[in-house]
Design an enzyme around this catalytic site. Structure first.
Site, PDB file in Angstrom:
ATOM      1  N   CYS A 166       0.596  -1.180  -0.492  1.00  0.00           N
ATOM      2  CA  CYS A 166      -0.010  -0.506   0.506  1.00  0.00           C
ATOM      3  C   CYS A 166       0.863   1.374   0.241  1.00  0.00           C
ATOM      4  CB  CYS A 166      -0.716  -0.031   0.943  1.00  0.00           C
ATOM      5  SG  CYS A 166      -2.149  -1.526   1.249  1.00  0.00           S
ATOM      6  N   PHE A 218      -8.401  -6.900  -0.983  1.00  0.00           N
ATOM      7  CA  PHE A 218      -8.270  -5.572  -1.612  1.00  0.00           C
ATOM      8  C   PHE A 218      -9.181  -6.153  -3.173  1.00  0.00           C
ATOM      9  CE2 PHE A 218      -4.992  -7.520   0.497  1.00  0.00           C
ATOM     10  CZ  PHE A 218      -4.299  -5.904   0.838  1.00  0.00           C
ATOM     11  N   HIS A 310      -3.671   7.136   2.437  1.00  0.00           N
ATOM     12  CA  HIS A 310      -3.881   5.693   2.168  1.00  0.00           C
ATOM     13  C   HIS A 310      -4.783   5.010   3.698  1.00  0.00           C
ATOM     14  CE1 HIS A 310      -4.008   1.254   0.870  1.00  0.00           C
ATOM     15  NE2 HIS A 310      -3.059   1.579   0.212  1.00  0.00           N
ATOM     16  N   ASN A 343      -9.986  -1.025  -1.090  1.00  0.00           N
ATOM     17  CA  ASN A 343      -8.304  -1.402  -1.229  1.00  0.00           C
ATOM     18  C   ASN A 343      -7.420  -1.771  -2.477  1.00  0.00           C
ATOM     19  OD1 ASN A 343      -5.554  -0.962  -0.323  1.00  0.00           O
ATOM     20  ND2 ASN A 343      -5.802  -1.164   1.381  1.00  0.00           N
TER      21      ASN A 343
END
Length: 395
Positions: A166, A218, A310, A343
């Site tokens: 990330c 994800f 993030h 994400n």
């Protein structure tokens, strides 16, 4: 000391001075893209167990459904569809890598084309290309394919970052800042592209909450940014990139890992990661640029900044809000992105930066920060590593 204008251009120092930009690097344009296949997060547990032929794992499914519900994600986008998974039912490593080799450059090109269109200059004016991905490992790879897909010049200077999880988006932008400021006239295209097909696999009977996290968190996407210093009259700077830092927390190598193995892209995500990040985030920020920030009563007032963090997950954001004593809505851009897209690893922070821009242009919207000139971009990666960048809104 002699001024730069009095230094002969034929000396080493004169050449060096002439190479450097006069002002700071700035974000000049942003573009994003996602694959068309979208799965609502509420439907994902049933979807995941169905497409992996794993409905017989009745003991694991409730745990996975609980995990999906805790992420704060509303939907996720994927390149892999039911049809693609059926075609590659064994999910051996070669097949997903072949998919990525074709699909990653195309998705990255879509995001980059959007950024270039917003920038308003020809693709041939791009001098440097920085590509970041966690999706696979090919050479030549996405960077070379982008040259032809976008019509970049063949002497564009290419750099590839891989397996930074990330933090990779922030790392790529940090590198772009250095390139733009140390190469007069440079225009750097940053392209972060993520496809999860190389990490997609069926559940195992022994899976736990920790091992199921990647499958429930994800998603796929690409973000692109044009970075340059000394903008011309036709360019519209969005955020000046003032300073950047990277901080590695000692003895945390086991908390967040990533590697390419025989089963695809894998790694570990410790359950305590949000708490660890929250415990160190203020110290990292103070070490990075505390002297540049407003201090009230001996305490840095973090609420005087806009934030492009993030998101990781909603739990990560909740811990950061408490650690920095942030007002409600300060991380609205991050929450919007994780809710709408999931994400997307390194690409996510570019989506967040774009959402911050959008909210600033809509002062009546959620979490708008139009009155705040200074802000922070932040990402987290293996190591455990914290990437930060101090931003100044140019508009």
């Amino acid at each position: 000391m002699a001024s730069s204008s009095s230094i002969p251009a034929t000396t080493v120092r004169g050449i060096r001075v002439a190479q450097r930009a006069d002002g700071p690097a700035a974000v000049l344009a942003i573009g994003t893209a996602n694959p068309p296949h979208c799965v609502p997060q509420g439907d994902y547990p049933d979807y995941y167990f169905r497409v992996t032929n794993s409905d017989h794992f009745t003991d694991i499914k409730p745990t996975f459904a609980k995990l999906c519900g805790m992420t704060g994600i509303g939907r996720r986008f994927f390149h892999h569809t039911d049809e693609l998974l059926a075609t590659h039912s064994d999910l051996s490593l070669d097949a997903p890598l072949d998919v990525v080799a074709t699909a990653a450059p195309e998705l990255a090109a879509s995001a980059a084309a959007n950024a270039i269109a917003e920038w308003g200059r020809p693709a041939g004016d791009i001098t440097h290309l920085v590509v970041s991905t966690n999706a696979g490992s090919h050479a030549p790879g996405t960077d070379v394919r982008l040259v032809s897909l976008l019509g970049l010049r063949h002497d564009v200077l290419r750099t590839v970052l891989q397996l930074n999880r990330c933090a990779s988006g922030c790392a790529a932008l940090r590198l772009a800042k250095d390139l733009a400021e140390n190469n007069r006239g440079a225009r750097v295209l940053v392209a972060c592209v993520e496809l999860t097909v190389t990490a997609f696999h069926a559940p195992h009977e022994a899976d736990t909450f920790d091992t199921l996290i990647p499958q429930g968190l994800f998603s796929d996407g690409a973000g692109a940014v044009i970075v340059g210093a000394d903008p011309d009259v036709h360019e519209r700077p969005l955020f000046e990139m003032v300073s950047a830092s990277q901080y590695v927390i000692p003895d945390t190598e086991h908390m967040l890992t990533m590697q390419l193995g025989s089963g695809g892209i894998g790694g570990t995500i410790a359950t305590g990661l949000p708490r660890l990040a929250a415990g160190i985030v203020e110290r990292c920020l103070l070490d990075a640029f505390g002297n540049h920030l407003v201090v009230v009563g001996g305490v840095v007032e973090w609420n005087n900044l806009f934030w492009a963090v993030h998101p990781g997950s909603s739990a990560m954001l909740d811990h950061i809000v408490r650690a920095l004593r942030l007002a409600p809505g300060k991380l609205a851009a991050s929450r919007t992105v994780v809710r709408e897209y999931g994400n997307m690893l390194g690409a996510t922070v570019i989506f967040v930066l774009d959402e911050v821009r959008r909210q600033r242009e809509d002062p009546e919207g959620e979490g708008a920060a139009a009155d705040e000139d200074w802000g922070v971009m932040m990402g987290f990666g293996p190591g455990f590593t914290v990437e930060t960048m101090l931003l100044h809104a140019a508009t």
